[in-house]
Design a protein around this motif. Structure first.
Motif, PDB file in Angstrom:
ATOM      1  N   VAL A  32       0.832  -1.204   0.000  1.00 15.11           N
ATOM      2  CA  VAL A  32       0.000   0.000   0.000  1.00 15.11           C
ATOM      3  C   VAL A  32       0.869   1.258   0.000  1.00 15.11           C
ATOM      4  CG1 VAL A  32      -1.628   1.317   1.439  1.00 15.11           C
ATOM      5  CG2 VAL A  32      -2.015  -1.121   1.001  1.00 15.11           C
ATOM      6  N   LYS A  33       1.929   1.238   0.794  1.00 10.28           N
ATOM      7  CA  LYS A  33       2.850   2.373   0.825  1.00 10.28           C
ATOM      8  C   LYS A  33       3.507   2.583  -0.536  1.00 10.28           C
ATOM      9  CE  LYS A  33       5.521   5.521   2.757  1.00 10.28           C
ATOM     10  NZ  LYS A  33       4.989   6.800   3.295  1.00 10.28           N
ATOM     11  N   ALA A  34       3.984   1.504  -1.167  1.00  5.44           N
ATOM     12  CA  ALA A  34       4.681   1.610  -2.446  1.00  5.44           C
ATOM     13  C   ALA A  34       3.766   2.114  -3.555  1.00  5.44           C
ATOM     14  CB  ALA A  34       5.269   0.255  -2.829  1.00  5.44           C
ATOM     15  N   ALA A  35       2.462   1.839  -3.444  1.00  6.03           N
ATOM     16  CA  ALA A  35       1.514   2.260  -4.473  1.00  6.03           C
ATOM     17  C   ALA A  35       1.109   3.724  -4.345  1.00  6.03           C
ATOM     18  CB  ALA A  35       0.271   1.374  -4.428  1.00  6.03           C
ATOM     19  N   GLY A  36       1.526   4.388  -3.264  1.00  2.31           N
ATOM     20  CA  GLY A  36       1.258   5.810  -3.121  1.00  2.31           C
ATOM     21  C   GLY A  36       0.028   6.164  -2.315  1.00  2.31           C
ATOM     22  N   PHE A  37      -0.576   5.187  -1.649  1.00  4.11           N
ATOM     23  CA  PHE A  37      -1.704   5.506  -0.774  1.00  4.11           C
ATOM     24  C   PHE A  37      -1.201   6.276   0.455  1.00  4.11           C
ATOM     25  CE2 PHE A  37      -3.481   2.137  -3.297  1.00  4.11           C
ATOM     26  CZ  PHE A  37      -4.836   2.405  -3.357  1.00  4.11           C
ATOM     27  N   ASP A  38      -2.092   7.064   1.035  1.00  6.07           N
ATOM     28  CA  ASP A  38      -1.721   7.871   2.199  1.00  6.07           C
ATOM     29  C   ASP A  38      -1.874   7.123   3.510  1.00  6.07           C
ATOM     30  OD1 ASP A  38      -1.246  10.569   0.923  1.00  6.07           O
ATOM     31  OD2 ASP A  38      -3.281  10.158   0.225  1.00  6.07           O
ATOM     32  N   GLY A  39      -2.756   6.130   3.545  1.00 15.00           N
ATOM     33  CA  GLY A  39      -3.000   5.461   4.810  1.00 15.00           C
ATOM     34  C   GLY A  39      -3.613   4.089   4.638  1.00 15.00           C
ATOM     35  N   MET A  40      -3.750   3.398   5.764  1.00 12.16           N
ATOM     36  CA  MET A  40      -4.374   2.079   5.824  1.00 12.16           C
ATOM     37  C   MET A  40      -5.449   2.106   6.906  1.00 12.16           C
ATOM     38  SD  MET A  40      -4.134  -1.158   4.587  1.00 12.16           S
ATOM     39  CE  MET A  40      -2.557  -2.062   4.464  1.00 12.16           C
ATOM     40  N   SER A  41      -6.624   1.608   6.561  1.00 11.87           N
ATOM     41  CA  SER A  41      -7.739   1.571   7.499  1.00 11.87           C
ATOM     42  C   SER A  41      -7.889   0.180   8.094  1.00 11.87           C
ATOM     43  CB  SER A  41      -9.034   1.962   6.779  1.00 11.87           C
ATOM     44  OG  SER A  41     -10.152   1.786   7.620  1.00 11.87           O
ATOM     45  N   TYR A  59       2.320   1.074  11.296  1.00 16.96           N
ATOM     46  CA  TYR A  59       2.108   2.491  10.975  1.00 16.96           C
ATOM     47  C   TYR A  59       3.394   3.287  11.172  1.00 16.96           C
ATOM     48  CZ  TYR A  59      -2.846   1.531  10.554  1.00 16.96           C
ATOM     49  OH  TYR A  59      -4.057   1.031  10.127  1.00 16.96           O
ATOM     50  N   ALA A  60       4.056   3.071  12.277  1.00 16.25           N
ATOM     51  CA  ALA A  60       5.320   3.779  12.505  1.00 16.25           C
ATOM     52  C   ALA A  60       6.377   3.337  11.509  1.00 16.25           C
ATOM     53  CB  ALA A  60       5.795   3.530  13.935  1.00 16.25           C
ATOM     54  N   ARG A  61       6.392   2.059  11.168  1.00 19.68           N
ATOM     55  CA  ARG A  61       7.408   1.523  10.265  1.00 19.68           C
ATOM     56  C   ARG A  61       7.264   2.083   8.849  1.00 19.68           C
ATOM     57  NH1 ARG A  61       8.038  -2.476   6.645  1.00 19.68           N
ATOM     58  NH2 ARG A  61       5.865  -3.133   6.845  1.00 19.68           N
ATOM     59  N   ILE A  88      -3.260   4.809  16.689  1.00 16.49           N
ATOM     60  CA  ILE A  88      -2.751   4.870  15.316  1.00 16.49           C
ATOM     61  C   ILE A  88      -3.019   6.237  14.683  1.00 16.49           C
ATOM     62  CG2 ILE A  88      -2.911   2.372  15.000  1.00 16.49           C
ATOM     63  CD1 ILE A  88      -5.431   2.849  13.303  1.00 16.49           C
ATOM     64  N   ASP A  89      -3.340   7.216  15.531  1.00 18.69           N
ATOM     65  CA  ASP A  89      -3.522   8.599  15.094  1.00 18.69           C
ATOM     66  C   ASP A  89      -4.601   8.735  14.022  1.00 18.69           C
ATOM     67  OD1 ASP A  89      -2.943  11.282  15.403  1.00 18.69           O
ATOM     68  OD2 ASP A  89      -1.434  11.302  13.797  1.00 18.69           O
ATOM     69  N   SER A  90      -5.694   8.020  14.206  1.00 26.90           N
ATOM     70  CA  SER A  90      -6.828   8.122  13.281  1.00 26.90           C
ATOM     71  C   SER A  90      -7.511   9.475  13.485  1.00 26.90           C
ATOM     72  CB  SER A  90      -7.829   6.998  13.553  1.00 26.90           C
ATOM     73  OG  SER A  90      -8.941   7.067  12.688  1.00 26.90           O
ATOM     74  N   PRO A  91      -7.834  10.194  12.412  1.00 30.38           N
ATOM     75  CA  PRO A  91      -8.447  11.520  12.565  1.00 30.38           C
ATOM     76  C   PRO A  91      -9.886  11.463  13.053  1.00 30.38           C
ATOM     77  CG  PRO A  91      -8.363  10.904  10.252  1.00 30.38           C
ATOM     78  CD  PRO A  91      -7.600   9.841  11.005  1.00 30.38           C
ATOM     79  N   PHE A  92     -10.518  10.309  12.912  1.00 33.46           N
ATOM     80  CA  PHE A  92     -11.895  10.099  13.364  1.00 33.46           C
ATOM     81  C   PHE A  92     -12.137   8.595  13.385  1.00 33.46           C
ATOM     82  CE2 PHE A  92     -11.809  11.099   8.826  1.00 33.46           C
ATOM     83  CZ  PHE A  92     -12.350   9.949   8.260  1.00 33.46           C
ATOM     84  N   VAL A  93     -13.276   8.195  13.930  1.00 33.92           N
ATOM     85  CA  VAL A  93     -13.690   6.792  13.883  1.00 33.92           C
ATOM     86  C   VAL A  93     -14.938   6.699  13.022  1.00 33.92           C
ATOM     87  CG1 VAL A  93     -14.606   4.841  15.223  1.00 33.92           C
ATOM     88  CG2 VAL A  93     -12.708   6.197  16.133  1.00 33.92           C
ATOM     89  N   VAL A  94     -14.890   5.815  12.037  1.00 36.47           N
ATOM     90  CA  VAL A  94     -16.073   5.509  11.245  1.00 36.47           C
ATOM     91  C   VAL A  94     -16.903   4.499  12.024  1.00 36.47           C
ATOM     92  CG1 VAL A  94     -16.942   4.551   9.078  1.00 36.47           C
ATOM     93  CG2 VAL A  94     -14.857   5.937   9.083  1.00 36.47           C
TER      94      VAL A  94
END
Length: 278
Positions: A32-41, A59-61, A88-94
């Protein structure tokens, strides 16, 4: 300037192949990181909370941003999900609220209690437009938003496309009702549905008309979001193409599309819609 942050879902990265172990968290986060996404849910409906703590070091890694979808089955059940989201520093909870009174009058105090806990914990809640939960269908969502002005949504309109058994073109009444949900949506999710199927392969020619419908919804939702929010905030779009039974399969259980390839395609579509909405 506001940005659109695109997340992939850990649940959506599952393959669920018979006799084949799932890839490690490390492999999936790296991809996911290599593909350019900003985050993982992290979807706490697919990964129990006690297991979800195992992904925290990823997340830290990788430097990927965090996001949490919770399925609280009681009022207090939202609190541990919020604590994990903070980790994990989530901006909100869905929230896919699994407390489901039958009447709107019964639903209102449930939503307000979850909001009160979240406010006390210093966390925002976005209630997902999701079937089989407190926001089960379009008409319930419309009534809840009238009753609870501070309630915000995470728009996954695939659920309401199926709920309403949509046919195209949409009536003016339905267009207006979906528009009201988009006006109240604080985040967005990426999946294309029809009136009969929850997740369509993007490359099928018969999907094209439904993809255009969802592109229009995303553009409109982004436009409303940008009008409401200051430039310092970021908007979140979650690609959530689920494994089977969400994914359509053939007689032998093989999926008819490459969900990882489609997630990357959805990422580009969302970014284009964001640009057009600006």
């Amino acid at each position: 300037m506001s940005r659109l942050l695109i997340y992939q879902s850990l649940w959506a990265s599952e393959q669920r192949l018979p006799d084949t172990p799932e890839r490690s968290y490390e492999e999936r986060f790296d991809e996911v990181k290599a593909a350019g996404f900003d985050g993982m849910s992290v979807d706490l409906g697919a990964l129990p909370l006690d297991k979800a703590w195992e992904v925290v070091p990823q997340y830290a890694r990788t430097g990927l941003r965090g996001l949490v979808t919770a399925f609280p089955r009681s009022i207090e059940d939202i609190r541990p999900a919020i604590h994990f989201a903070k980790e994990i520093d989530s901006p909100f909870v869905v929230v896919v609220g699994s407390v489901t009174p039958v009447t709107i009058a019964g639903m209102i105090p449930v939503v307000r209690q979850w909001l009160a806990i979240a406010e006390a914990e210093g966390m925002k809640l976005h209630f997902e437009t999701h079937r089989h939960c407190i926001t089960n269908d379009l008409y319930i969502a419309l009534q809840l938003m009238d009753a609870i002005p501070e309630m915000e949504f995470s728009a996954d309109l695939s659920h309401y496309a199926v709920d309403r058994e949509l046919y195209l073109p949409l009536s003016s009444q339905l267009r207006g009702q979906f528009d009201r949900v988009l006006e109240r949506s604080a985040s967005f999710q990426g999946r294309v549905a029809s009136g009969q199927q929850i997740q369509l392969p993007l490359h099928f020619p018969q999907t094209a008309k439904w993809l255009e419908l969802f592109k229009g919804w995303w553009r409109d939702g982004f436009r409303y979001w940008r009008a409401r929010n200051p430039d310092s905030e970021d908007c979140v779009f979650l690609c959530e193409l689920g494994p089977r039974e969400y994914a359509i399969t053939d007689a032998e259980g093989r999926e008819l599309s490459d969900r990882w390839e489609e997630a990357q395609q959805l990422r580009e579509i969302a970014l284009q819609c964001w640009t057009e909405a600006g």
